[in-house]
Design an enzyme around this catalytic site. Structure first.
Site, PDB file in Angstrom:
ATOM      1  N   PHE A  94       0.887  -1.158   0.010  1.00  0.00           N
ATOM      2  CA  PHE A  94       0.054   0.049  -0.035  1.00  0.00           C
ATOM      3  C   PHE A  94       1.090   1.212   0.078  1.00  0.00           C
ATOM      4  CE2 PHE A  94      -2.114   3.650   1.595  1.00  0.00           C
ATOM      5  CZ  PHE A  94      -3.472   3.527   0.860  1.00  0.00           C
ATOM      6  N   ASP A  98       9.204   2.498   2.300  1.00  0.00           N
ATOM      7  CA  ASP A  98       8.023   3.363   2.704  1.00  0.00           C
ATOM      8  C   ASP A  98       7.690   3.301   4.225  1.00  0.00           C
ATOM      9  OD1 ASP A  98       5.665   4.669   2.924  1.00  0.00           O
ATOM     10  OD2 ASP A  98       4.630   3.967   1.220  1.00  0.00           O
ATOM     11  N   LYS A 128       2.150  10.651   7.781  1.00  0.00           N
ATOM     12  CA  LYS A 128       1.365  10.353   8.950  1.00  0.00           C
ATOM     13  C   LYS A 128       1.701  11.009  10.045  1.00  0.00           C
ATOM     14  CE  LYS A 128      -1.040   6.892   7.035  1.00  0.00           C
ATOM     15  NZ  LYS A 128      -1.070   5.406   6.216  1.00  0.00           N
TER      16      LYS A 128
HETATM   17  C1  LIG Z   1      -1.027   5.658   4.608  1.00  0.00           C
HETATM   18  C2  LIG Z   1       0.216   5.202   3.719  1.00  0.00           C
HETATM   19  C3  LIG Z   1       0.391   5.858   2.751  1.00  0.00           C
HETATM   20  C4  LIG Z   1      -0.284   7.111   2.061  1.00  0.00           C
HETATM   21  O1  LIG Z   1      -0.407   7.996   2.782  1.00  0.00           O
HETATM   22  P1  LIG Z   1      -1.519   9.397   2.509  1.00  0.00           P
HETATM   23  O2  LIG Z   1      -1.215  10.399   3.474  1.00  0.00           O
HETATM   24  O3  LIG Z   1      -2.854   8.440   2.839  1.00  0.00           O
HETATM   25  O4  LIG Z   1      -1.585   9.689   1.156  1.00  0.00           O
HETATM   26  C5  LIG Z   1       1.555   5.515   1.775  1.00  0.00           C
HETATM   27  N1  LIG Z   1       2.174   4.437   2.406  1.00  0.00           N
HETATM   28  C6  LIG Z   1       1.927   3.633   3.434  1.00  0.00           C
HETATM   29  C7  LIG Z   1       2.801   2.584   3.554  1.00  0.00           C
HETATM   30  C8  LIG Z   1       0.902   4.015   4.217  1.00  0.00           C
HETATM   31  O5  LIG Z   1       0.611   3.607   5.151  1.00  0.00           O
END
Ligand SMILES: *Cc1c(COP(=O)(O)O)cnc(C)c1O
Length: 415
Positions: free
Chosen positions: A155, A240, A269
């Site tokens: 994701f 990520d 986040k």
């Molecule tokens: C939440 C998330 C994203 C995307 O972040 P947004 O602020 O919702 O665009 C990307 N990578 C990971 C691993 C995430 O958990």
């Protein structure tokens, strides 16, 4: 459906407050989420309150954007102070917060260069642009041939390019044509990584632990093996860390569990402290060096309000030892969850305070358990269909974990 204005007029006689807000959202909003029907009005630390004054323990933390807890007073103060001075300069001019933010993020990540954006998805998009340009200008990949290896069940966000390498059919269905240039391997499979690399491979882009994918922890050593394979092949290793970073898994960044040195990370986040969106791609001189003025940008990226909030958000994580709290309390939480002998539970897994309880398929999905938990004052959300995620703010204490364990046990044993 009834118009919201009618609902407003009739709310006292016909609707409770909660239904009024739910109806408003349903009437005017896109139907792209399936929230639990609680309407929250206040939050403090690990606790939130709804329109009826009912109190809940937040075990989702806005998908780990609230590691510091709701409305942390120190971050709030930084926000108010900065908001009363200057909030937005655009990158056409400089501001006196951005450099300080860069310096702090660079120091804690061990990476030398920062590019600020707003959402997590934008940070990953930025990483992909840097990876591709690095492939053409430094590695020497032939024009337009760069490949990025990713993992199944990943994701990275919801833009067209990011869903292009998703393996969830629903994330892609209806949104074609997709962006080419991605190759998918099974998560946690170092041999598959080695086999997938070609002379055109620019990077391996991977979550150290898959969050949205259901709290999937790869076997020990995978990150280190990936690092070795990437180094041998002149392939960038990009993590990520948007969900796993900033203390969540018991280290400042999840890659630190294996002493790996990535070429870049995405952060978002909890970089916001829950107040104001801020994300970043953080990388080396070599990779970030590919960008020249005009290559990339964002009107709001790097604004002084976000930078001041980001600095305070990082200070809180460091000064309140949130990574260590997550390590200790997470271990405690996982051990206690494993002691709940429920016929519904297939596996309890996680690292730090990023915990997943996977239920058997025969238990009918995680959502009904989340609803039952909400009734008892715990907000948790299913991820994928059969996993309940427990990821409270890292400021939680043992007493609060015990409080939640009693209720979790009640739901898992009775439901
Ligand atoms: C939440 C998330 C994203 C995307 O972040 P947004 O602020 O919702 O665009 C990307 N990578 C990971 C691993 C995430 O958990």
């Amino acid at each position: 459906m009834q118009a919201a204005s009618t609902i407003r007029k009739n709310q006292i006689s016909n609707f409770s407050n909660i239904n009024y807000y739910i109806e408003l959202e349903n009437q005017y909003g896109a139907n792209n989420y399936h929230p639990l029907d609680v309407v929250l009005t206040e939050g403090k630390g690990v606790w939130v309150w709804d329109t009826e004054g009912k109190k809940y323990l937040d075990c989702l933390s806005a998908y780990s954007a609230l590691n510091q807890g709701h409305c942390h007073p120190r971050i709030l103060q930084a926000m108010i102070e900065q908001a009363s001075k200057i909030t937005l300069t655009s990158r056409a001019f400089r501001n006196n917060q951005l450099g300080l933010f860069y310096e702090k993020l660079s120091q804690i990540s061990g990476l030398s260069k920062v590019l600020p954006m707003n959402s997590g998805a934008e940070a990953v998009e930025t990483a992909i642009k840097a990876i591709r340009k690095w492939a053409y200008t430094i590695k020497g990949v032939p024009k337009n041939q760069a490949e990025i290896i990713v993992c199944s069940n990943n994701f990275s966000g919801r833009t067209i390019s990011l869903i292009s390498f998703s393996t969830e059919a629903q994330y892609q269905d209806g949104f074609f044509p997709l962006t080419p240039g991605f190759k998918v391997i099974p998560y946690g499979d170092a041999q598959a990584l080695a086999d997938a690399i070609t002379p055109n491979t620019a990077a391996f882009l991977v979550e150290p632990i898959q969050g949205e994918g259901g709290i999937i922890v790869p076997s020990d050593g995978f990150l280190k093996q990936a690092e070795t394979i990437c180094r041998q092949n002149n392939v960038l290793l990009i993590f990520d860390e948007i969900q796993t970073g900033l203390g969540r898994t018991g280290k400042m960044f999840a890659f630190q569990h294996e002493g790996v040195k990535p070429d870049g990370i995405t952060v978002g986040k909890a970089l916001s402290g829950g107040f104001y969106p801020i994300s970043a791609f953080v990388s080396t001189d070599e990779v970030m060096g590919v960008f020249t003025p005009g290559d990339h940008g964002s009107t709001f990226g790097g604004n002084p309000l976000a930078a001041a909030i980001g600095i305070a958000a990082l200070d809180v994580i460091i000064e309140e030892d949130l990574p260590e709290r997550a390590a200790n309390l997470g271990q405690y939480f996982i051990e206690k969850l494993r002691l709940i002998k429920s016929p519904h539970v297939k596996e309890v897994r996680g690292k730090g305070l990023l915990i997943g309880v996977e239920l058997h398929e025969s238990s009918g999905g995680a959502r009904r358990f989340c609803k039952a938990l909400a009734k008892l004052g715990i907000l948790a959300k299913e991820t994928r269909d059969h996993v309940i995620r427990f990821a409270p703010p890292l400021v939680i204490n043992q007493e609060e974990i015990d409080w939640s364990l009693e209720r979790i046990a009640e739901v898992l044993l009775v439901e």
